[in-house]
Design a protein around this motif. Structure first.
Motif, PDB file in Angstrom:
ATOM      1  N   LEU A 134     -24.872 100.643  77.108  1.00  0.00           N
ATOM      2  CA  LEU A 134     -23.916  99.982  76.217  1.00  0.00           C
ATOM      3  C   LEU A 134     -22.490 100.311  76.632  1.00  0.00           C
ATOM      4  N   LEU A 135     -22.210 101.572  76.920  1.00  0.00           N
ATOM      5  CA  LEU A 135     -20.870 101.967  77.343  1.00  0.00           C
ATOM      6  C   LEU A 135     -20.454 101.261  78.620  1.00  0.00           C
ATOM      7  N   ALA A 136     -21.384 101.151  79.555  1.00  0.00           N
ATOM      8  CA  ALA A 136     -21.066 100.497  80.824  1.00  0.00           C
ATOM      9  C   ALA A 136     -20.744  99.022  80.611  1.00  0.00           C
ATOM     10  N   LEU A 137     -21.497  98.362  79.739  1.00  0.00           N
ATOM     11  CA  LEU A 137     -21.258  96.940  79.502  1.00  0.00           C
ATOM     12  C   LEU A 137     -19.947  96.729  78.745  1.00  0.00           C
ATOM     13  N   ILE A 138     -19.657  97.594  77.775  1.00  0.00           N
ATOM     14  CA  ILE A 138     -18.391  97.490  77.049  1.00  0.00           C
ATOM     15  C   ILE A 138     -17.216  97.694  78.008  1.00  0.00           C
ATOM     16  N   GLU A 139     -17.320  98.659  78.896  1.00  0.00           N
ATOM     17  CA  GLU A 139     -16.264  98.905  79.871  1.00  0.00           C
ATOM     18  C   GLU A 139     -16.045  97.677  80.756  1.00  0.00           C
ATOM     19  N   GLN A 140     -17.125  96.993  81.082  1.00  0.00           N
ATOM     20  CA  GLN A 140     -17.039  95.784  81.911  1.00  0.00           C
ATOM     21  C   GLN A 140     -16.433  94.608  81.139  1.00  0.00           C
ATOM     22  N   GLN A 141     -16.786  94.495  79.853  1.00  0.00           N
ATOM     23  CA  GLN A 141     -16.422  93.293  79.102  1.00  0.00           C
ATOM     24  C   GLN A 141     -15.111  93.409  78.330  1.00  0.00           C
ATOM     25  N   LYS A 142     -14.660  94.626  78.027  1.00  0.00           N
ATOM     26  CA  LYS A 142     -13.425  94.751  77.250  1.00  0.00           C
ATOM     27  C   LYS A 142     -12.277  94.082  78.002  1.00  0.00           C
ATOM     28  N   ASN A 143     -11.461  93.399  77.282  1.00  0.00           N
ATOM     29  CA  ASN A 143     -10.324  92.638  77.793  1.00  0.00           C
ATOM     30  C   ASN A 143     -10.724  91.345  78.502  1.00  0.00           C
ATOM     31  N   GLN A 144     -12.012  91.168  78.808  1.00  0.00           N
ATOM     32  CA  GLN A 144     -12.482  89.872  79.292  1.00  0.00           C
ATOM     33  C   GLN A 144     -12.832  88.966  78.118  1.00  0.00           C
ATOM     34  N   PHE A 145     -13.358  89.572  77.051  1.00  0.00           N
ATOM     35  CA  PHE A 145     -13.749  88.826  75.862  1.00  0.00           C
ATOM     36  C   PHE A 145     -12.882  89.268  74.688  1.00  0.00           C
ATOM     37  N   ALA A 146     -12.308  88.306  73.995  1.00  0.00           N
ATOM     38  CA  ALA A 146     -11.491  88.628  72.826  1.00  0.00           C
ATOM     39  C   ALA A 146     -12.340  89.230  71.715  1.00  0.00           C
ATOM     40  N   PHE A 147     -13.614  88.881  71.681  1.00  0.00           N
ATOM     41  CA  PHE A 147     -14.481  89.270  70.582  1.00  0.00           C
ATOM     42  C   PHE A 147     -15.813  89.731  71.143  1.00  0.00           C
ATOM     43  N   ILE A 148     -16.224  90.941  70.775  1.00  0.00           N
ATOM     44  CA  ILE A 148     -17.509  91.493  71.198  1.00  0.00           C
ATOM     45  C   ILE A 148     -18.277  91.928  69.956  1.00  0.00           C
ATOM     46  N   LEU A 149     -19.479  91.421  69.799  1.00  0.00           N
ATOM     47  CA  LEU A 149     -20.340  91.821  68.690  1.00  0.00           C
ATOM     48  C   LEU A 149     -21.569  92.517  69.242  1.00  0.00           C
ATOM     49  N   THR A 150     -21.911  93.659  68.663  1.00  0.00           N
ATOM     50  CA  THR A 150     -23.198  94.268  68.943  1.00  0.00           C
ATOM     51  C   THR A 150     -24.117  93.989  67.758  1.00  0.00           C
ATOM     52  N   VAL A 151     -25.385  93.832  68.045  1.00  0.00           N
ATOM     53  CA  VAL A 151     -26.386  93.558  67.016  1.00  0.00           C
ATOM     54  C   VAL A 151     -27.477  94.612  67.150  1.00  0.00           C
ATOM     55  N   GLY A 152     -27.534  95.529  66.181  1.00  0.00           N
ATOM     56  CA  GLY A 152     -28.535  96.585  66.222  1.00  0.00           C
ATOM     57  C   GLY A 152     -27.914  97.957  66.371  1.00  0.00           C
ATOM     58  N   GLY A 153     -28.637  98.978  65.885  1.00  0.00           N
ATOM     59  CA  GLY A 153     -28.213 100.363  66.068  1.00  0.00           C
ATOM     60  C   GLY A 153     -27.231 100.876  65.049  1.00  0.00           C
ATOM     61  N   THR A 154     -27.135 100.214  63.876  1.00  0.00           N
ATOM     62  CA  THR A 154     -26.189 100.681  62.849  1.00  0.00           C
ATOM     63  C   THR A 154     -26.879 101.422  61.707  1.00  0.00           C
ATOM     64  N   GLY A 155     -28.206 101.581  61.813  1.00  0.00           N
ATOM     65  CA  GLY A 155     -28.953 102.233  60.741  1.00  0.00           C
ATOM     66  C   GLY A 155     -29.022 103.736  60.921  1.00  0.00           C
ATOM     67  N   LEU A 156     -30.110 104.333  60.417  1.00  0.00           N
ATOM     68  CA  LEU A 156     -30.246 105.786  60.412  1.00  0.00           C
ATOM     69  C   LEU A 156     -31.425 106.280  61.246  1.00  0.00           C
ATOM     70  N   GLY A 157     -31.997 105.402  62.057  1.00  0.00           N
ATOM     71  CA  GLY A 157     -33.090 105.819  62.919  1.00  0.00           C
ATOM     72  C   GLY A 157     -32.592 106.706  64.051  1.00  0.00           C
ATOM     73  N   PRO A 158     -33.506 107.453  64.690  1.00  0.00           N
ATOM     74  CA  PRO A 158     -33.089 108.389  65.750  1.00  0.00           C
ATOM     75  C   PRO A 158     -32.440 107.703  66.947  1.00  0.00           C
ATOM     76  N   LYS A 159     -32.726 106.424  67.166  1.00  0.00           N
ATOM     77  CA  LYS A 159     -32.134 105.716  68.302  1.00  0.00           C
ATOM     78  C   LYS A 159     -31.018 104.772  67.872  1.00  0.00           C
ATOM     79  N   ASP A 160     -30.620 104.844  66.599  1.00  0.00           N
ATOM     80  CA  ASP A 160     -29.512 104.013  66.111  1.00  0.00           C
ATOM     81  C   ASP A 160     -28.200 104.719  66.428  1.00  0.00           C
ATOM     82  N   LEU A 161     -27.696 104.487  67.635  1.00  0.00           N
ATOM     83  CA  LEU A 161     -26.535 105.226  68.127  1.00  0.00           C
ATOM     84  C   LEU A 161     -25.358 104.326  68.487  1.00  0.00           C
ATOM     85  N   THR A 162     -25.415 103.076  68.050  1.00  0.00           N
ATOM     86  CA  THR A 162     -24.320 102.160  68.386  1.00  0.00           C
ATOM     87  C   THR A 162     -22.990 102.656  67.821  1.00  0.00           C
TER      88      THR A 162
END
Length: 307
Positions: A196-224
């Motif tokens: 995720l970090l690598a893709l954000i680094e690639q896309q920031k400033n290329q896209f005015a708007f970036i949405l992530t879908v998933g990883g906002t809960g309380l599960g052990p892998k919800d690390l967004t």
């Protein structure tokens, strides 16, 4: 009845008018409050307010709404009286019918109280119409004036492995396309902060708007949230507050979402829940604010390598 359960509430106003034509001596009775049934203007005002409050009982497919203000005013002329109704609410649908009903009931009450004083053909209730409405989609646009380059990043091990289809991200894609966001890049990643970090680094400033879908809960892998929040140099907490508030009126589980929103360099980044319903409700709640933000924001970055 039309389902308005997924519409965001907003402050709404409607103004309607109508004209009652009557002989000059009847208008004078209105001025003086001297009809044989009493003060017609005061009585009609109460009737109009009552009509606004009970519109859903009188018109079969109207939704019940909390009426925060209903008022009737008059303009008396030589042979006519103009009736002006103003109705206000905070709700998911407008109060046009409430204002029109208020005018109609007030006009009919005046008609009833004047008819002992003239011939039936001397009275005519006419030109009942909506003059103005404010609020909802007519005032808070849900469609961009100019398209905005957007990226949707779905975070799910099961979707990335092909074990289940992505419904949440695709639903977000459809909502954004209808709102004139585009071109839209769409990508699925496993629940991996490094990717995720690598893709954000690639896309920031290329896209005015970036949405992530998933990883906002309380599960052990919800690390967004843990992954992206440290990168935000300007948070916009109101966006996620609005999303959670909207969601909690539909499911108590919305309180468990930890989504964040803000800027990473020049890109607006928003984290949505991974469930289809959660992502849809969150985006619907903030879509008017997003449209307003991008419509007035200057120096929106242009799309880069994505075609």
């Amino acid at each position: 009845m039309k389902n308005v359960g997924m519409k965001a509430e907003s402050y709404r106003t409607a103004i309607a008018t109508g004209i009652l034509y009557a002989p000059a001596h009847c208008i004078e009775l209105l001025r003086n409050g001297n009809t044989e049934k009493g003060d017609a203007l005061k009585t009609a005002r109460i009737a109009g307010i009552l009509g606004a409050k009970r519109t859903d009982e009188l018109i079969p497919l109207c939704h019940p709404l909390p009426i925060y203000r209903a008022d009737i005013e008059y303009e008396l002329r030589d042979t006519q009286v103009e009736i002006i109704a103003t109705v206000e609410t905070i709700g998911p649908t407008g109060v046009e019918m409430e204002a029109l009903t208020a005018v109609s009931l007030a006009g009919l009450t005046l008609y009833d109280m004047l008819k002992p004083h003239c011939e039936p053909e001397d009275l005519c209730l006419d030109q009942v119409k909506l003059q103005k409405k404010k609020g909802g989609k007519s005032h808070f646009s849900r469609v961009l004036k100019e398209s905005v380059a957007t990226s949707i990043i779905v975070l799910s091990d099961t979707v990335a492995s092909g074990k289940k289809p992505d419904t949440a991200g695709q639903n977000v894609l459809e909502i954004l396309e209808e709102a004139n966001f585009g071109p839209i890049a769409y990508q699925v990643l496993p629940d991996d902060p490094k990717q995720l970090l690598a893709l954000i680094e690639q896309q920031k400033n290329q896209f005015a708007f970036i949405l992530t879908v998933g990883g906002t809960g309380l599960g052990p892998k919800d690390l967004t949230v843990e992954t992206l929040q440290p990168l935000l140099h300007r948070e916009i907490p109101g966006l996620m507050e609005a999303s959670r508030s909207f969601g909690q009126k539909r499911t108590p589980y919305a309180a468990l979402s930890r989504g964040v929103a803000g800027y990473i360099d020049q890109s607006l980044v928003i984290t949505l829940p991974g469930s289809r319903q959660g992502a849809q409700e969150s985006l619907i709640a903030i879509l008017p604010a997003l449209v307003h933000l991008f419509d007035v924001q200057k120096n929106i970055p242009h799309v880069g390598g994505y075609q």
